[in-house]
Design a protein around this motif. Structure first.
Motif, short mmCIF file in Angstrom:
data_model
loop_
_atom_site.label_atom_id
_atom_site.label_comp_id
_atom_site.label_asym_id
_atom_site.label_seq_id
_atom_site.Cartn_x
_atom_site.Cartn_y
_atom_site.Cartn_z
N GLN A 105 -51.22 3.36 -1.51
CA GLN A 105 -50.97 1.96 -1.81
C GLN A 105 -50.34 1.32 -0.59
N ALA A 106 -50.34 -0.01 -0.59
CA ALA A 106 -49.72 -0.73 0.52
C ALA A 106 -48.23 -0.44 0.54
N LEU A 107 -47.66 -0.41 1.75
CA LEU A 107 -46.23 -0.16 1.92
C LEU A 107 -45.59 -1.37 2.58
N THR A 108 -44.40 -1.73 2.11
CA THR A 108 -43.63 -2.80 2.74
C THR A 108 -42.84 -2.24 3.91
N THR A 109 -42.32 -3.13 4.76
CA THR A 109 -41.47 -2.67 5.85
C THR A 109 -40.22 -1.98 5.30
N SER A 110 -39.72 -2.43 4.15
CA SER A 110 -38.55 -1.78 3.55
C SER A 110 -38.90 -0.39 3.04
N ASP A 111 -40.11 -0.20 2.49
CA ASP A 111 -40.56 1.14 2.11
C ASP A 111 -40.55 2.06 3.32
N ILE A 112 -41.10 1.57 4.43
CA ILE A 112 -41.18 2.37 5.65
C ILE A 112 -39.78 2.72 6.15
N ALA A 113 -38.88 1.72 6.16
CA ALA A 113 -37.52 1.97 6.64
C ALA A 113 -36.81 3.00 5.78
N ALA A 114 -36.96 2.91 4.46
CA ALA A 114 -36.36 3.91 3.58
C ALA A 114 -36.98 5.27 3.82
N GLY A 115 -38.30 5.31 4.05
CA GLY A 115 -38.97 6.57 4.30
C GLY A 115 -38.45 7.26 5.54
N VAL A 116 -38.17 6.49 6.60
CA VAL A 116 -37.62 7.08 7.81
C VAL A 116 -36.22 7.65 7.54
N GLN A 117 -35.38 6.88 6.84
CA GLN A 117 -34.03 7.35 6.56
C GLN A 117 -34.02 8.61 5.69
N LEU A 118 -35.01 8.73 4.80
CA LEU A 118 -35.09 9.89 3.92
C LEU A 118 -35.78 11.08 4.57
N GLY A 119 -36.27 10.92 5.79
CA GLY A 119 -36.98 12.00 6.45
C GLY A 119 -38.41 12.17 5.99
N LEU A 120 -38.96 11.15 5.29
CA LEU A 120 -40.34 11.22 4.81
C LEU A 120 -41.33 10.68 5.82
N ILE A 121 -40.84 10.00 6.86
CA ILE A 121 -41.67 9.45 7.92
C ILE A 121 -40.98 9.74 9.26
N ALA A 122 -41.74 10.20 10.22
CA ALA A 122 -41.18 10.42 11.56
C ALA A 122 -40.88 9.07 12.20
N PRO A 123 -39.70 8.91 12.81
CA PRO A 123 -39.37 7.60 13.40
C PRO A 123 -40.41 7.10 14.39
N ASP A 124 -40.99 7.99 15.18
CA ASP A 124 -41.98 7.57 16.16
C ASP A 124 -43.26 7.05 15.51
N ASN A 125 -43.50 7.43 14.25
CA ASN A 125 -44.71 6.99 13.56
C ASN A 125 -44.50 5.74 12.71
N ALA A 126 -43.25 5.28 12.60
CA ALA A 126 -42.93 4.22 11.64
C ALA A 126 -43.69 2.93 11.94
N GLY A 127 -43.71 2.50 13.19
CA GLY A 127 -44.38 1.25 13.52
C GLY A 127 -45.87 1.30 13.26
N ALA A 128 -46.51 2.40 13.68
CA ALA A 128 -47.96 2.53 13.47
C ALA A 128 -48.29 2.59 11.99
N LEU A 129 -47.47 3.31 11.22
CA LEU A 129 -47.72 3.43 9.78
C LEU A 129 -47.53 2.08 9.08
N ALA A 130 -46.50 1.33 9.48
CA ALA A 130 -46.26 0.02 8.87
C ALA A 130 -47.44 -0.92 9.12
N ARG A 131 -47.99 -0.87 10.30
CA ARG A 131 -49.13 -1.72 10.63
C ARG A 131 -50.38 -1.29 9.86
N GLU A 132 -50.53 0.02 9.72
CA GLU A 132 -51.73 0.56 9.07
C GLU A 132 -51.71 0.38 7.57
N ARG A 133 -50.52 0.45 6.94
CA ARG A 133 -50.45 0.50 5.49
C ARG A 133 -50.04 -0.83 4.85
N VAL A 134 -50.06 -1.92 5.61
CA VAL A 134 -49.81 -3.23 5.02
C VAL A 134 -50.97 -3.60 4.11
#
Length: 673
Positions: free
Chosen positions: A528-557
């Motif tokens: 499903q689509a992810l918000t920037t807040s979803d991505i930010a929470a995912g990074v803090q929880l260790g569910l997303i690698a910080p280096d991938n956060a920007g690319a994933l946010a752009r891809e999953r909007v």
């Protein structure tokens, strides 16, 4: 009819009395057959909340709170057969005698629920939140009617957007200013201003007068932009007619676009963080300031930002009991904090919330604080209140920026996504550009116009108070996971309703060798689509690698395609891809891509947005070879890297951490091709 138990008394509310309502004009309307009372100037949402209805419905693990970020669409009963005429509760002004229905799946006990409401009005809308897309917004599936273009579109009517609109009009451009809420101005009043700065109220009056007096600016409120690309935006507009509000979807085109959408408020992650009675700081301020709505007679505050102290003082002035302010920062300092001490408000620094539950008897919440600082953790005694106001800090609102092709990156120090480069003809301003201070937001509006017109840059200076006087916001508080928690922990307060994975219990003792491990839950696999807040929470929880956060946010909007206007020179996608492939996927899977029909082995429906991998063992989002775009009969349409695409070849779709085998059946061709 239940009256208005959550309406503050005008005589005692002060600044929270509701500046947008006329208490001398009482109105009534119906929602799902239930009579709701309100005042002229109310929105449907504010009147419903004032009436004591604070719950959307029940999910798999409990009830979910009703809010401006999580509310079902409504429609006039006479138009119920045409969902494209649906309205947003938070943007629809109430009208005497109107009759609305919610556009959402009902519980299997809906008839019993309606009967109970007639006998003893309840606090829930009765939506079955367990069903997929329970809070879908029908207008996002529609095609916009093309309207007269302008030179510039400004998305967001806060002080940054207002400043940009005035600067553009002064440069001779025709401007359309779009604001989702009922009024311009934004939320600067919650944060105040520094010594020597123009106050937010003064800025609203000055810029508002300039906009009203400018023939080059068309300002539209109740206008929510939900899709953007270079040269165009798609807007859902609520028009207030003499008798009944109506809605329309339009595509607006312009040579230049400024995105001044502000910042999203982060939701602290703890068990029960979306129970009825829990509200975000900015929404609590908006409901009280504009509509005089406050749920309950007592309120706890839990924050990572000093702005919460300002609202706590205003609530005390309105005779709301504030038993405590829980602050995630160990030694916070702020002028607002000093004022709160003078009010006698008890503070709990270095503390976060571990869990919230409904009180065992009657209304209200039971909150479990958790002392957590400098590596020390300790459970604190529980606290009770009617309402819990939470603030997890601020994330620049970048959904439209990502949708249009803009980039972003993770700022480890600020613990948030911040914007990078963007497409030609688009610029950011205000909080969306990463600015926080009032003066900086004002200047950034002018700077955005100069940037777009290739003029000399406008200096934007962020005035910062020494940290010994003004402590910076803390990262969004994240509570430790708990196997015993009753309610889930959600990552954000929006429609996606993604929950943090619960710790998986195992019957195997940890000291045994080769203990079977639970498969890791990867947020990148969620279909499903992810918000920037979803991505930010995912990074803090260790569910997303910080280096991938920007690319994933752009891809999953969210994927929404806006066609170029007829006769324009705007770039467009290849003809057979235009209805399916959003611009931000350009180059994502290599320079050459193809549309293919794919078929899962088990004949299941594949979710749009799910990534394709070469085989079942591959899980790296950056190594994906394609993405599911749309479900069709007997399969799905996927965008694939051309070197991989061959009939009969197998691949794997990643959904919720699982690999689903699929087969490529044939290239996709539109009817008539």
């Amino acid at each position: 009819m239940r009256g208005q138990p959550n309406r503050l008394a005008a005589a005692t509310a002060g600044p929270l009395a509701g500046s947008a309502i006329d208490r001398d004009q009482k109105l009534q309307f119906k929602l799902d057959g239930r009579t709701i009372e309100g005042f002229a100037g109310d929105s449907v949402l504010s009147a419903v909340l004032a009436a004591g209805i604070d719950t959307v419905g029940r999910g798999a693990e409990g009830p979910l709170a009703l809010s401006s970020r999580f509310a079902p669409a409504i429609i006039a009963a006479a138009q119920a057969s045409d969902p494209q005429r649906a309205l947003a509760m938070e943007r629809t002004p109430i009208t005497a005698g109107a009759e609305y229905r919610t556009l959402a799946p009902r519980s299997r006990y809906a008839a019993l629920h309606r009967l109970r409401n007639l006998l003893a009005p309840g606090t829930s809308l009765g939506v079955d939140v367990r069903q997929a897309n329970a809070i879908a917004l029908p207008w996002t599936e529609g095609i916009g009617a093309v309207e007269t273009p302008a030179d510039l579109i400004v998305v967001g009517g806060g002080v940054a957007g207002m400043s940009a609109a005035v600067a553009a009009a002064d440069s001779g451009l025709s401007v359309i200013l779009l604001e989702a809420s009922p009024r311009l101005g934004g939320y600067g009043g919650l944060f105040g201003s520094l010594d020597g700065e123009e106050t937010p109220e003064a800025s609203w009056l000055r810029l508002g007068a300039a906009i009203a007096g400018s023939p080059g600016i068309t300002a539209l409120t109740h206008a929510a932009v939900y899709a953007a690309r270079p040269g165009a935006v798609r807007v859902h507009i609520t028009d207030k007619a003499d008798t009944m509000p109506s809605a329309r979807v339009v595509d607006l085109h312009a040579n230049y676009i400024v995105i001044a959408t502000g910042a999203s408020e982060r939701l602290p992650v703890f068990a029960g963080n979306r129970l009825p009675g829990i509200v975000g700081l900015r929404e609590a301020y908006d409901l009280a300031r504009n509509y005089g709505v406050w749920c309950g007679q007592s309120a706890l505050f839990a924050t990572a930002s000093s702005a919460a102290y300002r609202l706590a003082m205003l609530a005390r002035d309105a005779r709301i009991a504030v038993p405590r302010i829980i602050d995630a920062r160990p030694q916070p300092q702020s002028r607002f904090i000093e004022f709160s001490k003078a009010y006698g408000i008890t503070m709990a620094p270095g503390t976060i919330i571990a869990e919230t539950r409904h009180a065992p008897q009657g209304a209200g919440l039971v909150v479990s604080p958790h002392l957590a600082m400098a590596g020390f953790a300790h459970e604190e005694p529980t606290l009770s209140a009617d309402q819990l106001v939470v603030c997890g800090g601020w994330q620049p609102h970048l959904e439209l920026w990502h949708m249009a092709g803009g980039t972003s990156h993770w700022n480890a120090q600020q613990q948030r996504l911040e914007p990078g480069s963007g497409p030609q003809g688009m610029a950011l301003a205000g909080n969306a550009a990463g600015y926080l201070g009032h003066s900086a937001c004002l200047a950034s509006g002018r700077a955005a116009i100069n940037q777009l017109l290739d003029r000399p840059a406008v200096a934007v200076t962020e005035r910062r108070v020494d940290p010994i006087y003004e402590t910076a916001d803390a990262p969004c508080p994240i509570a430790p996971p708990s196997e015993q928690a009753v309610a889930p922990s959600f990552l954000d307060a929006g429609h996606g309703a993604l929950a943090r994975p619960r710790p998986a219990a195992t019957r195997w003792p940890g000291w045994l060798p080769r203990v079977p491990s639970t498969p890791a839950w990867n947020l990148a696999d969620v279909p499903q689509a992810l918000t920037t807040s979803d991505i930010a929470a995912g990074v803090q929880l260790g569910l997303i690698a910080p280096d991938n956060a920007g690319a994933l946010a752009r891809e999953r909007v969210a994927m929404v395609t806006i066609a170029a206007r007829s006769g324009s020179s705007e770039p467009s996608s290849p003809p057979d891809m235009a209805p399916l492939v959003p611009g931000f996927l350009t180059g994502r899977f290599g320079p050459e891509v193809e549309l293919w029909l794919i078929e899962p082995e088990d004949r299941r429906a594949l979710e749009p947005g799910a990534l394709l991998q070469r085989d079942s063992d591959s899980a790296d989002p950056q190594a994906a070879i394609g993405v599911v775009l749309r479900a069709v009969e007997n399969g799905s349409i996927a965008l694939l890297a051309a070197p991989f695409a061959r009939a009969g070849r197998t691949a794997a779709v990643r959904e919720q951490g699982r690999a689903i085998p699929v087969r490529l059946t044939a290239p996709y061709r539109r009817a008539g091709n």
